[in-house]
Write an enzyme that holds these catalytic residues in place. Structure first.
Site, PDB file in Angstrom:
ATOM      1  N   GLU A 416       5.294   1.211  -2.848  1.00 39.65           N
ATOM      2  CA  GLU A 416       4.959   1.720  -4.237  1.00 39.65           C
ATOM      3  C   GLU A 416       5.415   3.065  -4.545  1.00 39.65           C
ATOM      4  O   GLU A 416       4.401   3.988  -5.057  1.00 39.65           O
ATOM      5  CB  GLU A 416       3.541   1.628  -4.212  1.00 39.65           C
ATOM      6  CG  GLU A 416       2.921   0.026  -3.819  1.00 39.65           C
ATOM      7  CD  GLU A 416       1.631  -0.120  -4.204  1.00 39.65           C
ATOM      8  OE1 GLU A 416       0.764   0.738  -4.541  1.00 39.65           O
ATOM      9  OE2 GLU A 416       1.198  -1.244  -4.308  1.00 39.65           O
ATOM     10  N   GLU A 493       2.561  -7.039  -0.484  1.00 39.82           N
ATOM     11  CA  GLU A 493       1.336  -6.748  -0.283  1.00 39.82           C
ATOM     12  C   GLU A 493       0.466  -7.578  -1.283  1.00 39.82           C
ATOM     13  O   GLU A 493       0.713  -7.975  -2.388  1.00 39.82           O
ATOM     14  CB  GLU A 493       1.096  -5.231  -0.847  1.00 39.82           C
ATOM     15  CG  GLU A 493       0.026  -4.466  -0.019  1.00 39.82           C
ATOM     16  CD  GLU A 493       0.160  -2.928  -0.253  1.00 39.82           C
ATOM     17  OE1 GLU A 493       0.972  -2.112  -0.046  1.00 39.82           O
ATOM     18  OE2 GLU A 493      -0.998  -2.512  -1.043  1.00 39.82           O
TER      19      GLU A 493
HETATM   20  C1  GAL Z   1      -1.734  -0.481  -2.631  1.00 39.81           C
HETATM   21  C2  GAL Z   1      -1.267   0.351  -1.813  1.00 39.81           C
HETATM   22  C3  GAL Z   1      -1.994   0.389  -0.322  1.00 39.81           C
HETATM   23  C4  GAL Z   1      -3.357   0.333  -0.569  1.00 39.81           C
HETATM   24  C5  GAL Z   1      -3.695  -0.812  -1.311  1.00 39.81           C
HETATM   25  C6  GAL Z   1      -5.220  -1.060  -1.749  1.00 39.81           C
HETATM   26  O1  GAL Z   1      -1.318  -0.090  -3.921  1.00 39.81           O
HETATM   27  O2  GAL Z   1       0.148   0.116  -1.437  1.00 39.81           O
HETATM   28  O3  GAL Z   1      -1.475   1.554   0.472  1.00 39.81           O
HETATM   29  O4  GAL Z   1      -3.566   1.548  -1.303  1.00 39.81           O
HETATM   30  O5  GAL Z   1      -3.016  -0.712  -2.703  1.00 39.81           O
HETATM   31  O6  GAL Z   1      -5.472  -1.863  -2.428  1.00 39.81           O
END
Ligand code: GAL
Length: 820
Positions: A416, A493
């Site tokens: 990100e 993710e």
């Molecule tokens: C994402 C991020 C992760 C964590 C996650 C929580 O955006 O890449 O490191 O923060 O959100 O939902």
């Protein structure tokens, strides 16, 4: 990749008719002095450290606590900041004079400065990468004392999660001849692997520290998983004075026992460097023979399509903090495997070598990630401060260190990254980092986790890596494919649903935060960018070209207590608004390593061995007659629920749907009809609920939950009853509070006191409660949802360790393990 490891003096032995002067790799973890504050002059050899604390590495000072509101909840509410000094005195063997002596730190959190005998030998800011220094010229070899001093200065607002603090990975001293294999000097790839043969390409860097040209024989011998020699190859190379040279050789291994996720076969390569008929260095590397390929339609391991049933993991191991114990990683990764996981994303930093070795050994695919930010900061004092000066070195070092691990299938240059939105220059930085990866290892694809669709695609940013990872956009997969038909896609993710083990809030409703500062385990609550696992399952099935997913996260981790105290990446400040909430709720497994219900939801989708799981607990005093939603997660065909022996009906998996509430910014409907969960609404009456699973019409499994009575006794169970007496091995003891009939009391929070006897120590306690401010190291812990954990560590003596657990008005319990 290890030199032959010797903890004893330099030795000369005879092997195969050759005199073999072996290099030494000496574990340097013991007998350090530690001081947790500024200390003027502590780098000097004659500094008086007699009052400092004695300890062994690995060491994370922050996990020792205490928790305090003055520390940032975003980084765990623990003292991850400040100054830490480590000093160690040692004598060098006289015959090390004239040889090359290097000191290697596998990781130091962070901003390490290292002095030897008062002289600064180097500084390394990034806490997650290993580094070494040639300290030959700073040492005394006359039998007098040498001193190494390390200063660490981790800062506040430097991380979005708990980084730990200290010399949290191993330290090694390496004593080599002037001609030796370089640091991370072997690079072994497998350009072709079929059932018939494997081509193994070996590029080994040999260093010559002599003032004259030398000629050496470089030989590689390959050993099968059973230890049989299967191939040998050698060549003679000439190396100019004070320089290094790469020896490049290939070999064939016939009928290779391939490495894959089911049979993670590992071969061993033994490289020897022979100078004037004498072996001057021996270097061992574990490798796996496997082929990987990515197309826009999928990932192929040994020519077979494999979907990523992946999890993202942060590096801490709960109450052990960031201190590296191989057994802690083994336990964590084995649990992930049991959940049906086949892939890990090391979010968002280079992991420890022990972690990667375990992935090799268990057959887990790895996405090895370097950075959480580049030049544009996510937090005030984060890696952006070092990016310009260090990114090239840190990224290349990660790949050099890790590139022989068969488990690694992708290099990630970032998570990100905010430069996604920088139309003009973002892609250029992405390209530069991608080029670094290709320079050091062209054999693997590159990736990034991107959350900002469509910007990175429109900005020529996503195009700078081989495989663009998509964070939290399942409803956009088909759109991305039609707009960018050539780009491979996977969910780098996904989900980010939150929960607290054993906690159920009724009625089921969507809330942002709950007064208890816990989150219900019905697996529907998450921040605005999050969505239940079911939604990802659905869109992955709709779009089979998507290569799979990496859930956020496999385990709870310290810090980032979303939804409490802060919610997004642009919150630079402290997240203490909902103190004492201080650790994550995202895991399928809690911080103590106890599965939450979500573990079973993933298992039901990712694994085929029949399983069945029922929730919630069945202790609802005061709710008699009121409807309780009962969920079943299973991979069998049908399930039937019984309440006190009465059938509540059979439900068919895939046909009978469960409506769940959704509030996801990229999905309009506010409900989702899930075929991944079975459910019943049943009026509460105390007693027994039982679910029976059927496959092809036959009952194959069941789970029973009983209404528990009052807490009456403690029960202890240990993960392994025999462990190694190496001062590093661990035994995990699960503590349950039970009623007189042995039922888990689901809301018990009794305080349990521990005492240990024998050849071991208690190194950590936990219960997975995200708001508990109890110490992780004191010998006591309250139960949370009826359970807590004690971790025992072996010493270097064989014998027995007995743990006794007592609690006021409960029957106590004891467990004994053997160490050898
Ligand atoms: C994402 C991020 C992760 C964590 C996650 C929580 O955006 O890449 O490191 O923060 O959100 O939902």
């Amino acid at each position: 990749m290890k030199k032959l490891f010797l903890a004893v003096c330099f030795m000369t032995i005879v092997c195969c008719g050759l005199t073999k002067a072996q290099a030494q790799e000496i574990n340097f973890n013991d007998s350090w002095k530690f001081f947790n504050a500024e200390a003027d002059g502590a780098e000097q050899a004659n500094f008086n450290d007699s009052k400092w604390r004695n300890l062994s590495l690995p060491h994370d000072w922050a996990i020792e606590g205490p928790f305090d509101y003055k520390h940032n909840a975003r980084t765990g509410g623990l003292p991850v900041t400040g100054t830490g000094w480590y000093r160690k005195n040692f004598k060098m063997p006289q015959d090390a004079k004239g040889k090359v002596v290097r000191i290697e730190f596998e990781g130091a959190m962070y901003d390490a400065h290292v002095w030897v005998n008062g002289q600064l030998v180097g500084n390394r800011p990034f806490g997650y990468i290993g580094f070494e220094y040639d300290i030959s010229k700073y040492l005394k070899y006359d039998g007098s004392n040498n001193t190494i001093a390390v200063r660490l200065r981790p800062q506040d607002l430097a991380s979005r999660w708990y980084p730990g603090a200290g010399l949290y990975r191993s330290v090694w001293m390496k004593i080599d001849e002037t001609v030796h294999v370089g640091h991370w000097g072997s690079y072994i790839t497998t350009p072709t692997v079929t059932a018939e043969k494997a081509v193994v390409q070996n590029e080994t860097t040999v260093v010559n520290k002599e003032n004259k040209e030398v000629s050496v024989v470089v030989k590689h011998e390959y050993f099968s998983p059973a230890g049989k020699s299967v191939s040998t190859v050698d060549e003679t190379i000439t190396i100019a004075p004070n320089s290094s040279k790469v020896s490049a050789l290939y070999s064939f291994i016939l009928k290779p026992e391939r490495w894959d996720t089911e049979t993670p076969n590992l071969y061993k390569t033994v490289t020897t460097i022979t100078q004037n008929g004498k072996i001057v260095d021996t270097y061992e590397t574990k490798i796996g023979l496997r082929s990987i390929a990515f197309t826009k339609d999928g990932f192929f391991l040994n020519n077979k399509k494999v979907r990523f049933n992946g999890v993202c993991l942060h590096h801490d191991n709960g109450s052990l903090g960031s201190a590296v114990y191989k057994r802690a990683d083994q336990r964590k990764l084995q649990m992930m495997k049991d959940m049906g996981t086949n892939a890990i994303r090391t979010s968002h930093n280079p992991p420890s070598t022990e972690f990667l070795e375990t992935c090799d050994e268990l057959g887990l695919l790895v996405l090895d990630e370097s950075f959480d930010m580049w030049k544009m900061p996510k937090v005030e004092n984060g890696y952006s401060m070092f990016f310009d000066e260090w990114a090239e070195r840190d990224l290349k070092d990660m790949i050099r260190r890790d590139r022989n691990h068969p488990s690694i299938v992708m290099w990630s240059t970032g998570n990100e990254i905010l430069e996604q939105g920088d139309k003009k220059n973002g892609w250029k930085v992405a390209k530069t980092l991608n080029d670094y990866c290709k320079e050091v290892d062209p054999s693997r694809p590159t990736t990034m986790g991107m959350n900002n669709y469509s910007n990175p695609y429109d900005n020529n940013f996503a195009q700078q890596v081989d495989i663009a990872g998509v964070n939290y956009k399942p409803s956009k997969y088909s759109e991305i494919r039609s707009n960018y038909p050539e780009l491979p896609i996977y969910g780098s993710e996904t989900s980010s649903i939150t929960s607290s083990r054993g906690v159920y809030h009724l009625p089921i409703e969507k809330y942002e935060k709950h007064a208890s500062k816990h989150v219900t385990s019905y697996d529907i609550i998450g921040p605005s960018w999050a969505y239940p696992p079911d939604i990802e399952f659905h869109f992955q099935e709709e779009n089979p070209f998507v290569m799979g997913e990496f859930i956020w996260t496999g385990f709870d981790y310290l810090g980032e207590p979303t939804p409490y105290g802060g919610r997004d990446n642009s919150t630079n400040g402290h997240w203490n608004g909902d103190w004492p909430s201080h650790s994550s709720y995202f895991g399928a497994v809690d911080l103590a390593g106890f599965p939450k219900d979500r573990f079973f939801l993933y298992q039901s989708h990712w694994s085929t061995k029949p399983m069945i799981h029922l929730l919630p607990h069945w202790n609802w005093k005061g709710m008699e007659g009121k409807e309780i939603p009962v969920y079943c997660y299973t991979n069998v065909d049908e399930a039937e629920l019984f309440v006190n022996g009465k059938s509540m009906g059979r439900k068919v998996k895939g046909k009978d749907l469960t409506e769940i509430k959704v509030n996801f910014i990229r999905y309009e409907p506010k409900t989702f009809q899930s075929k991944y969960r079975l459910s019943w609404n049943v009026p509460y009456e105390p007693g027994t609920i039982k679910v029976v699973g059927y496959k092809n019409g036959k009952a194959v499994n069941e789970e029973v939950i009983r209404t528990a009575g009052k807490p009456a006794k403690i029960s202890l169970s240990v993960d392994r009853s025999k462990i190694t007496a190496d001062g590093q091995d661990l035994a995990y003891v699960t503590v349950k509070i039970q009623d007189k009939d042995g039922n888990l009391v689901p809301d018990a929070d009794n305080l349990v006191n521990f005492s240990v006897n024998g050849v071991g120590t208690l190194v950590g306690v936990d219960n997975g409660n995200q708001i508990s401010l109890e110490s992780f190291i004191e010998p006591k812990r309250k139960a949370f949802s009826g359970m807590c954990l004690a971790i025992l560590k072996s010493s270097k003596s064989s014998g027995k360790i007995t743990l006794k657990a007592t609690s006021k008005s409960l029957k106590s319990a004891e467990v004994t393990i053997e160490t050898k």
